[in-house]
Design a protein around this motif. Structure first.
Motif, short mmCIF file in Angstrom:
data_model
loop_
_atom_site.label_atom_id
_atom_site.label_comp_id
_atom_site.label_asym_id
_atom_site.label_seq_id
_atom_site.Cartn_x
_atom_site.Cartn_y
_atom_site.Cartn_z
N LYS A 17 0.87 -1.18 0.00
CA LYS A 17 0.00 0.00 0.00
C LYS A 17 0.90 1.22 0.00
N PRO A 18 0.40 2.34 -0.47
CA PRO A 18 1.21 3.55 -0.39
C PRO A 18 1.41 3.93 1.08
N MET A 45 -1.04 -2.68 8.19
CA MET A 45 -1.82 -3.86 8.55
C MET A 45 -1.01 -5.11 8.20
N ASN A 46 -1.17 -6.16 8.99
CA ASN A 46 -0.42 -7.40 8.76
C ASN A 46 -0.55 -7.90 7.33
N GLU A 47 -1.76 -7.85 6.77
CA GLU A 47 -1.99 -8.39 5.43
C GLU A 47 -1.40 -7.51 4.32
N GLU A 48 -0.92 -6.31 4.67
CA GLU A 48 -0.30 -5.41 3.69
C GLU A 48 1.22 -5.53 3.68
N ASP A 85 0.64 -4.64 17.28
CA ASP A 85 -0.45 -5.28 18.00
C ASP A 85 -0.90 -6.47 17.17
N ASP A 86 -2.05 -7.03 17.46
CA ASP A 86 -2.50 -8.23 16.74
C ASP A 86 -2.78 -7.99 15.26
#
Length: 137
Positions: A17-18, A45-48, A85-86
């Motif tokens: 992501k930017p 975010m973890n998925e990024e 964090d999570d």
């Protein structure tokens, strides 16, 4: 998208992501972890986030009696992205090698803990403690 790596290049990652808003943490733990006035980072975010190489070279240390953990390259000692964090990771912006053209300091956190010699001279919003969710991610 952004890419980054440690000082020796053994560990590399990609952010999907930017990135723009830099957060500078002035707490005593970040000062000691970096040997500087704190840690400049972005939250993702973890998925990024994806490790591209070198996960076998990542070591971490947990501060006793605190919820702080630091990740670093076991070869060169560079501070690496780690668990915020999570749902999020913090990524030290000094590691960014591509995609950091729009980075700007947006927030300073734990300013109540900053060193006496640390002068904040930019337009980032100052927070005496940490800030609530939604900033930077």
């Amino acid at each position: 998208m952004a890419k980054g790596e440690c000082n020796c290049g053994a560990v590399a990652f990609e952010i999907h992501k930017p990135i723009q808003d830099v957060i500078i943490c002035h707490c005593s733990i970040c000062r000691k972890a970096t040997g500087n006035n704190g840690m400049a980072l972005v939250l993702v975010m973890n998925e990024e986030f994806t490790w591209l190489r070198g996960q076998e070279h990542i070591q971490y240390w947990k501060k006793p009696d605190a919820d702080w953990e630091g990740w670093f390259c076991q070869i060169c000692g560079s501070t690496l992205p780690g668990r915020n964090d999570d749902t999020k990771l913090y990524v030290p912006v000094g590691l960014i090698t591509e995609g950091g053209e729009n980075l700007r300091v947006a927030h300073h956190i734990f300013t109540n803990s900053r060193a006496a010699w640390d002068e904040i001279g930019d337009g980032g919003v100052q927070h005496p403690h940490e800030f609530g969710s939604g900033l930077g991610v």
